[in-house]
Scaffold this motif. Structure first.
Motif, PDB file in Angstrom:
ATOM      1  N   ASN A 186       0.499  13.230  -1.196  1.00  0.00           N
ATOM      2  CA  ASN A 186       0.907  12.312  -2.258  1.00  0.00           C
ATOM      3  C   ASN A 186       2.024  11.400  -1.770  1.00  0.00           C
ATOM      4  OD1 ASN A 186      -0.880  13.441  -4.239  1.00  0.00           O
ATOM      5  ND2 ASN A 186       0.545  15.171  -4.444  1.00  0.00           N
ATOM      6  N   LEU A 225       2.752   3.168  -8.737  1.00  0.00           N
ATOM      7  CA  LEU A 225       1.693   4.169  -8.668  1.00  0.00           C
ATOM      8  C   LEU A 225       0.620   3.917  -9.726  1.00  0.00           C
ATOM      9  CD1 LEU A 225       3.716   7.443  -7.953  1.00  0.00           C
ATOM     10  CD2 LEU A 225       2.363   6.083  -6.349  1.00  0.00           C
ATOM     11  N   TYR A 243      -1.422   1.085  -8.411  1.00  0.00           N
ATOM     12  CA  TYR A 243      -2.308   1.579  -7.350  1.00  0.00           C
ATOM     13  C   TYR A 243      -3.578   2.197  -7.958  1.00  0.00           C
ATOM     14  CZ  TYR A 243       1.467   1.173  -3.825  1.00  0.00           C
ATOM     15  OH  TYR A 243       2.435   0.713  -2.981  1.00  0.00           O
ATOM     16  N   ARG A 244      -3.408   3.006  -9.017  1.00  0.00           N
ATOM     17  CA  ARG A 244      -4.564   3.638  -9.657  1.00  0.00           C
ATOM     18  C   ARG A 244      -5.525   2.584 -10.208  1.00  0.00           C
ATOM     19  NH1 ARG A 244      -0.801   7.889 -10.938  1.00  0.00           N
ATOM     20  NH2 ARG A 244       0.049   6.694 -12.694  1.00  0.00           N
ATOM     21  N   ILE A 290      -8.054   7.940  -4.755  1.00  0.00           N
ATOM     22  CA  ILE A 290      -7.217   7.850  -5.949  1.00  0.00           C
ATOM     23  C   ILE A 290      -6.465   9.149  -6.203  1.00  0.00           C
ATOM     24  CG2 ILE A 290      -8.952   8.616  -7.644  1.00  0.00           C
ATOM     25  CD1 ILE A 290      -7.936   6.204  -9.378  1.00  0.00           C
ATOM     26  N   ASN A 307      -3.275   8.685  -4.301  1.00  0.00           N
ATOM     27  CA  ASN A 307      -2.502   7.653  -4.998  1.00  0.00           C
ATOM     28  C   ASN A 307      -1.200   7.296  -4.285  1.00  0.00           C
ATOM     29  OD1 ASN A 307      -2.084   5.776  -7.047  1.00  0.00           O
ATOM     30  ND2 ASN A 307      -0.793   7.193  -8.198  1.00  0.00           N
ATOM     31  N   ARG A 308      -1.341   6.560  -3.196  1.00  0.00           N
ATOM     32  CA  ARG A 308      -0.195   6.173  -2.382  1.00  0.00           C
ATOM     33  C   ARG A 308      -0.598   5.036  -1.460  1.00  0.00           C
ATOM     34  NH1 ARG A 308      -1.506   8.005   2.620  1.00  0.00           N
ATOM     35  NH2 ARG A 308      -2.893   9.823   2.786  1.00  0.00           N
TER      36      ARG A 308
END
Length: 411
Positions: A241, A284, A287-288, A351, A354-355
């Motif tokens: 993560n 974050l 990003y998703r 996903i 997520n980074r």
């Protein structure tokens, strides 16, 4: 063949040539962190050649310090790395340092690419004077001074496409004229790293020059080597993560990854610099959304399409591609030094993680082998990676040049 590497950075260009058996006499670079990386790589090669690689591995495992690593390497090996900005003031001393390494030997080849910010599209667009007054426009003159001094048979000069059009083409015309005056013929092609086995779309101008009395032509680089996709490139790396890291004592999730030949060697089992930067919750969530938009709709999410609560920049009318992901089934877009500022253009496709990309993932996209260690901070490592020539691309250029030079009896 004996080589000098100018504006060496972390040594991506010289790494490729070295893998093809060329002898690197000296690296000249101004950035301290990049110089530390070059010294560590010199230490790696010395220890490997002398069956002492366990010392290097102990360094990666943090069992010994960098100073202790260097103490196991002759000083003349470390002295190949010359930390200096190339300028009119410093060139005489750089020449002296190279001469001390040469010991009356000759230089066969000079490689390197002067800083390209003055020619880059991004740099020109940000500068009100279109970079016309930037002194980096003229760094090629220093490169030519090294050609005049050492008279190598050939040279390889790498840069961005903008060098061909900078100042309405005047820069390129001046380069060509000055090279001719120095006794060299030259030609160039715009080559793409993806055609050399690199998992990245990265176009660069590769100028190759040779002394006028040599019967030579620009090689045909129509190699079309298949490059591994991002999914193939990352499949043996453990999931993590944002803000997590695996450095030194981490484990690969697969014993081998045969789809990335030249990056992870079969007997290499130490995973380093799988380090992800931390992100705030706002980023974050973005990003998703970016990953979702691609996975569900196969489209890139524009900045002005984000929920208003996530939009923090005043300008939402331009620079709409502020956030980009690398896509599992494709190759990556061009890795640039800005990755050291943030990872918004390099979001991981999974996903669940997520980074943004880790240092090791970015290094793999640039085709650096997993045994290559980037010194100093995470930010410094990202900068070195973004500025580098992909080693696999450099290796194929070196291999082709070796074949051509054999044909004209110069090797």
């Amino acid at each position: 063949m004996k080589i000098i590497d100018l504006f060496a950075g972390a040594g991506g260009l010289s790494e490729g040539f070295r893998q093809e058996g060329y002898d690197i006499l000296a690296h000249v670079e101004m950035d301290k962190s990049a110089c530390n990386t070059l010294k560590t790589r010199e230490a790696y090669y010395f220890l490997k050649e002398n069956n002492l690689l366990d010392i290097y591995k102990n360094y990666l495992l943090a069992n010994i310090t960098r100073e202790e690593l260097y103490n196991n390497v002759p000083q003349e090996v470390l002295d190949k790395v010359i930390e200096a900005e190339i300028s009119n003031k410093t060139i005489p001393n750089i020449f002296k340092q190279i001469d001390d390494v040469l010991e009356n030997d000759s230089v066969d080849l000079i490689i390197g690419g002067p800083p390209c910010q003055a020619y880059s599209t991004a740099g020109i667009s940000r500068d009100p004077d279109r970079m016309k007054n930037d002194p980096r426009n003229y760094f090629y003159r220093y490169y030519i001074r090294f050609l005049r001094k050492y008279q190598p048979k050939m040279f390889v000069f790498e840069n961005v496409r903008g060098i061909l059009t900078a100042q309405e083409g005047k820069v390129y015309k001046n380069i060509r004229r000055n090279l001719s005056n120095a006794g060299y013929k030259m030609d160039y092609q715009i080559l793409n790293a993806k055609d050399f086995g690199v998992s990245q779309v990265r176009e660069r101008v590769i100028i190759i020059g040779w002394k006028k009395d040599i019967d030579f032509e620009y090689p045909d680089f129509d190699l079309q080597i298949e490059s591994p996709t991002i999914k193939e490139l990352f499949k043996d790396l453990p999931k993590m993560n944002a803000g997590e890291s695996v450095n030194g004592k981490g484990k690969y999730v697969l014993k081998k990854n045969t789809s990335i030949e030249g990056i992870r060697l079969n007997d290499w089992n130490i995973l380093t610099q799988h380090i992800s930067r931390p992100n705030n919750e706002n980023d974050l969530e973005i990003y998703r959304l970016v990953v979702d938009a691609w996975n569900n709709e196969k489209r890139s999410l524009k900045y002005n399409e984000l929920p208003s609560r996530l939009i923090t920049h005043k300008n939402s009318d331009s620079f709409l591609d502020r956030y980009k992901m690398v896509r599992n089934e494709f190759l990556a877009h061009t890795v640039v030094a800005h990755i050291s500022k943030d990872g918004h253009h390099f979001i991981h496709p999974d996903i669940e993680q997520n980074r943004s990309l880790t240092v090791r993932e970015a290094a793999r996209i640039q085709s650096f082998p997993d045994d290559f260690y980037f010194e100093d901070s995470r930010t410094a490592a990202f900068k070195q990676i973004g500025n580098a020539v992909p080693p696999l691309m450099a290796k194929q250029i070196a291999k082709k040049l070796k074949k051509e030079l054999h044909q004209v009896n110069l090797m």
